[in-house]
Design a protein around this motif. Structure first.
Motif, PDB file in Angstrom:
ATOM      1  N   THR A  55       0.833  -1.209   0.000  1.00 20.90           N
ATOM      2  CA  THR A  55       0.000   0.000   0.000  1.00 20.90           C
ATOM      3  C   THR A  55       0.867   1.259   0.000  1.00 20.90           C
ATOM      4  O   THR A  55       0.621   2.203  -0.769  1.00 20.90           O
ATOM      5  CB  THR A  55      -0.931  -0.003   1.229  1.00 20.90           C
ATOM      6  OG1 THR A  55      -1.759  -1.171   1.186  1.00 20.90           O
ATOM      7  CG2 THR A  55      -1.797   1.246   1.250  1.00 20.90           C
ATOM      8  N   ALA A  56       1.890   1.284   0.861  1.00 28.36           N
ATOM      9  CA  ALA A  56       2.768   2.448   0.932  1.00 28.36           C
ATOM     10  C   ALA A  56       3.521   2.651  -0.371  1.00 28.36           C
ATOM     11  O   ALA A  56       3.707   3.792  -0.833  1.00 28.36           O
ATOM     12  CB  ALA A  56       3.752   2.277   2.089  1.00 28.36           C
ATOM     13  N   TRP A  57       3.946   1.566  -0.983  1.00 31.97           N
ATOM     14  CA  TRP A  57       4.698   1.661  -2.242  1.00 31.97           C
ATOM     15  C   TRP A  57       3.821   2.230  -3.352  1.00 31.97           C
ATOM     16  O   TRP A  57       4.257   3.051  -4.161  1.00 31.97           O
ATOM     17  CB  TRP A  57       5.223   0.274  -2.612  1.00 31.97           C
ATOM     18  CG  TRP A  57       6.332   0.269  -3.616  1.00 31.97           C
ATOM     19  CD1 TRP A  57       6.846   1.337  -4.285  1.00 31.97           C
ATOM     20  CD2 TRP A  57       7.063  -0.874  -4.084  1.00 31.97           C
ATOM     21  NE1 TRP A  57       7.856   0.936  -5.133  1.00 31.97           N
ATOM     22  CE2 TRP A  57       8.012  -0.410  -5.027  1.00 31.97           C
ATOM     23  CE3 TRP A  57       7.009  -2.232  -3.779  1.00 31.97           C
ATOM     24  CZ2 TRP A  57       8.888  -1.266  -5.675  1.00 31.97           C
ATOM     25  CZ3 TRP A  57       7.888  -3.094  -4.420  1.00 31.97           C
ATOM     26  CH2 TRP A  57       8.826  -2.620  -5.361  1.00 31.97           C
ATOM     27  N   ARG A  58       2.551   1.794  -3.381  1.00 28.88           N
ATOM     28  CA  ARG A  58       1.636   2.325  -4.395  1.00 28.88           C
ATOM     29  C   ARG A  58       1.406   3.819  -4.200  1.00 28.88           C
ATOM     30  O   ARG A  58       1.206   4.562  -5.164  1.00 28.88           O
ATOM     31  CB  ARG A  58       0.312   1.569  -4.344  1.00 28.88           C
ATOM     32  CG  ARG A  58       0.406   0.108  -4.795  1.00 28.88           C
ATOM     33  CD  ARG A  58      -0.943  -0.580  -4.881  1.00 28.88           C
ATOM     34  NE  ARG A  58      -0.804  -1.973  -5.288  1.00 28.88           N
ATOM     35  CZ  ARG A  58      -0.841  -3.011  -4.455  1.00 28.88           C
ATOM     36  NH1 ARG A  58      -1.040  -2.801  -3.146  1.00 28.88           N
ATOM     37  NH2 ARG A  58      -0.686  -4.235  -4.901  1.00 28.88           N
ATOM     38  N   ASN A  59       1.435   4.262  -2.960  1.00 29.40           N
ATOM     39  CA  ASN A  59       1.194   5.675  -2.669  1.00 29.40           C
ATOM     40  C   ASN A  59       2.402   6.545  -2.998  1.00 29.40           C
ATOM     41  O   ASN A  59       2.265   7.680  -3.457  1.00 29.40           O
ATOM     42  CB  ASN A  59       0.810   5.862  -1.201  1.00 29.40           C
ATOM     43  CG  ASN A  59      -0.560   5.275  -0.886  1.00 29.40           C
ATOM     44  OD1 ASN A  59      -1.414   5.164  -1.783  1.00 29.40           O
ATOM     45  ND2 ASN A  59      -0.786   4.894   0.355  1.00 29.40           N
ATOM     46  N   THR A  60       3.607   6.003  -2.738  1.00 24.61           N
ATOM     47  CA  THR A  60       4.826   6.806  -2.938  1.00 24.61           C
ATOM     48  C   THR A  60       5.500   6.543  -4.282  1.00 24.61           C
ATOM     49  O   THR A  60       6.117   7.427  -4.860  1.00 24.61           O
ATOM     50  CB  THR A  60       5.850   6.516  -1.834  1.00 24.61           C
ATOM     51  OG1 THR A  60       6.256   5.131  -1.911  1.00 24.61           O
ATOM     52  CG2 THR A  60       5.260   6.788  -0.456  1.00 24.61           C
ATOM     53  N   ASN A  61       5.393   5.299  -4.747  1.00 28.23           N
ATOM     54  CA  ASN A  61       6.054   4.873  -5.991  1.00 28.23           C
ATOM     55  C   ASN A  61       7.542   5.211  -5.992  1.00 28.23           C
ATOM     56  O   ASN A  61       8.130   5.552  -7.016  1.00 28.23           O
ATOM     57  CB  ASN A  61       5.387   5.508  -7.212  1.00 28.23           C
ATOM     58  CG  ASN A  61       5.737   4.788  -8.507  1.00 28.23           C
ATOM     59  OD1 ASN A  61       5.974   3.584  -8.513  1.00 28.23           O
ATOM     60  ND2 ASN A  61       5.773   5.513  -9.598  1.00 28.23           N
ATOM     61  N   ALA A  62       8.174   5.136  -4.812  1.00 30.49           N
ATOM     62  CA  ALA A  62       9.596   5.468  -4.667  1.00 30.49           C
ATOM     63  C   ALA A  62      10.327   4.280  -4.063  1.00 30.49           C
ATOM     64  O   ALA A  62      10.095   3.914  -2.904  1.00 30.49           O
ATOM     65  CB  ALA A  62       9.765   6.711  -3.798  1.00 30.49           C
ATOM     66  N   TRP A  63      11.228   3.673  -4.842  1.00 34.46           N
ATOM     67  CA  TRP A  63      11.943   2.469  -4.417  1.00 34.46           C
ATOM     68  C   TRP A  63      12.829   2.734  -3.207  1.00 34.46           C
ATOM     69  O   TRP A  63      12.820   1.974  -2.235  1.00 34.46           O
ATOM     70  CB  TRP A  63      12.757   1.936  -5.585  1.00 34.46           C
ATOM     71  CG  TRP A  63      13.674   0.789  -5.295  1.00 34.46           C
ATOM     72  CD1 TRP A  63      15.020   0.767  -5.441  1.00 34.46           C
ATOM     73  CD2 TRP A  63      13.308  -0.526  -4.829  1.00 34.46           C
ATOM     74  NE1 TRP A  63      15.529  -0.452  -5.105  1.00 34.46           N
ATOM     75  CE2 TRP A  63      14.515  -1.280  -4.725  1.00 34.46           C
ATOM     76  CE3 TRP A  63      12.120  -1.131  -4.497  1.00 34.46           C
ATOM     77  CZ2 TRP A  63      14.537  -2.604  -4.289  1.00 34.46           C
ATOM     78  CZ3 TRP A  63      12.130  -2.457  -4.066  1.00 34.46           C
ATOM     79  CH2 TRP A  63      13.321  -3.175  -3.965  1.00 34.46           C
TER      80      TRP A  63
END
Length: 407
Positions: A55-63
């Motif tokens: 969920t957090a990755w989808r929100n930030t899209n920052a590796w």
């Protein structure tokens, strides 16, 4: 001067097309590439943490951000891999079915719960023989260059002995001529490096020999690094002169300013380091201008390093005891590091790390088999005499996909 190296000789070696065709078949895997993908993967042992990270990755899209926010995950980036190259077969199947630029998962695999992003997809492509021909020729020439260099040394010596001006060296030997003026640092009168053929080691050998040779002395062949050879004729010797300050003022000012800035930074960080050793780094920085640069509670591990820190600082931090401060110099700054606490590694991290290392070892061994076989055969069997179909069958049988199928 005249210089002969393996690289210069390589360019003169003629390679028949039938040999190149054999080598093209020999390297079919290189020139016939299936679809490849670039992916970033987080592997968790806990499903809830995997869901939260997705969920957090989808929100930030920052590796970089999601790696730092997921210390319990095993993070790995796989650039331009084939499906058969991914050690986790379940992940491989998922990754090559997933859409690009979309966070996928979490999905349960034998290695744990995986969350991943497909960064790039490259369609299958084939390089024709004509397209690969120059690259193949370069490979053969480089492989045969060292032996050809040694075989031509006698001819090179004979040519040098018969030419006091170095102007009668046969062009088919692969010897490179050069002429010009340079100083003892290898610089031209314009202040740029003289275009001397060869690498840094050979360049240094040539410069030293030039400044030890007398004017108009008979050229002789000198052995250089890595089997190279050269000969020098010194036509003129100009006495050294001191360049006027007006010509070099800008360079002098720049060098002096940079040295003063580094010296001031060194002195300041040393003073802070001395204070930090008496108590803590935070106290040493109280009411100091540098306090704004203090980063607190930075958690690092060998599995999850902080990419903003220089590598030597990261390595040194693990050698500090809790409560102690270290001072280090990075590429463009000085660093003070204070270790405030340490904790045992996460069990899930250790398990994921062991699993990933096991898979990497297996993959590395599988990749080494054709390379080792290739190297061994090239030393004993001409490419034109090889059974390419049999060789390609052996290579295919050692691929990760074949190994997983055998299990």
């Amino acid at each position: 001067m005249v210089v002969m190296t393996a690289d210069s000789v390589a360019k003169t070696i003629e390679v028949p097309d039938d040999v190149l065709h054999k080598l093209y078949d020999f390297q079919a895997r290189t020139y016939n590439v299936p679809e490849t993908r670039t992916l970033q993967v987080l592997t968790f042992q806990d499903e809830a943490k995997a869901n939260a990270a997705a969920t957090a990755w989808r929100n930030t899209n920052a590796w970089d951000t999601i790696q730092k926010a997921s210390p319990d995950a095993a993070a790995v980036a796989l650039p331009h891999v084939r499906q058969s190259d991914i050690p986790n077969p379940e992940l491989a199947k998922l990754a090559f079915a997933a859409p690009a630029n979309q966070i996928s998962g979490p999905t349960k695999t034998a290695a744990g719960w995986v969350v991943f992003n497909i960064m790039d997809v490259v369609a299958p492509h084939q390089t024709s023989f004509e397209q690969a021909k120059n690259d193949l020729r370069d490979q053969v020439q480089k492989q045969e260059a060292s032996q050809a260099l040694q075989a031509r040394l006698t001819q090179f010596q004979d040519a040098i002995a018969g030419s006091t001006t170095l102007e009668k060296i046969p062009s088919n030997l692969g010897a490179v001529p050069a002429a010009g003026s340079l100083d003892a640092h290898g610089m031209t009168q314009d202040g740029i490096p003289a275009p001397i053929p060869g690498d840094a080691g050979l360049r240094q050998s040539i410069i030293q020999h030039i400044f030890s040779q007398k004017k108009d002395a008979q050229p002789v062949v000198v052995n250089g690094p890595d089997g190279s050879a050269f000969a020098v004729a010194v036509d003129e010797i100009h006495p050294g002169t001191l360049r006027p300050f007006t010509e070099v003022r800008d360079q002098v000012v720049q060098a002096w300013t940079a040295d003063q800035q580094r010296h001031a930074a060194d002195a300041r960080v040393t003073a802070l380091f001395t204070e930090a050793k008496k108590s803590t780094l935070a106290k040493a920085l109280e009411n100091q201008p540098e306090s704004a640069n203090l980063r607190k509670d930075v958690a690092v591990s060998r599995i999850h390093p902080d990419q903003s820190l220089p590598q030597n600082v990261l390595r040194a931090a693990f050698g500090l005891k809790v409560g102690t401060t270290g001072m280090y110099e990075g590429p463009d700054a000085f660093w003070l590091v204070n270790v405030t606490a340490q904790k045992p590694g996460d069990a899930g991290d250790s398990q994921s790390l062991r699993h990933d290392l096991d898979a990497q070892y297996v993959q590395s061994l599988q990749a080494d088999i054709p390379m080792a076989l290739d190297a061994a055969l090239e030393k004993t069997v001409p490419v034109s005499h090889m059974n390419m179909n049999l060789f390609n069958q052996v290579v295919a049988s050692t691929s990760p996909a074949a190994a997983n199928g055998a299990q």
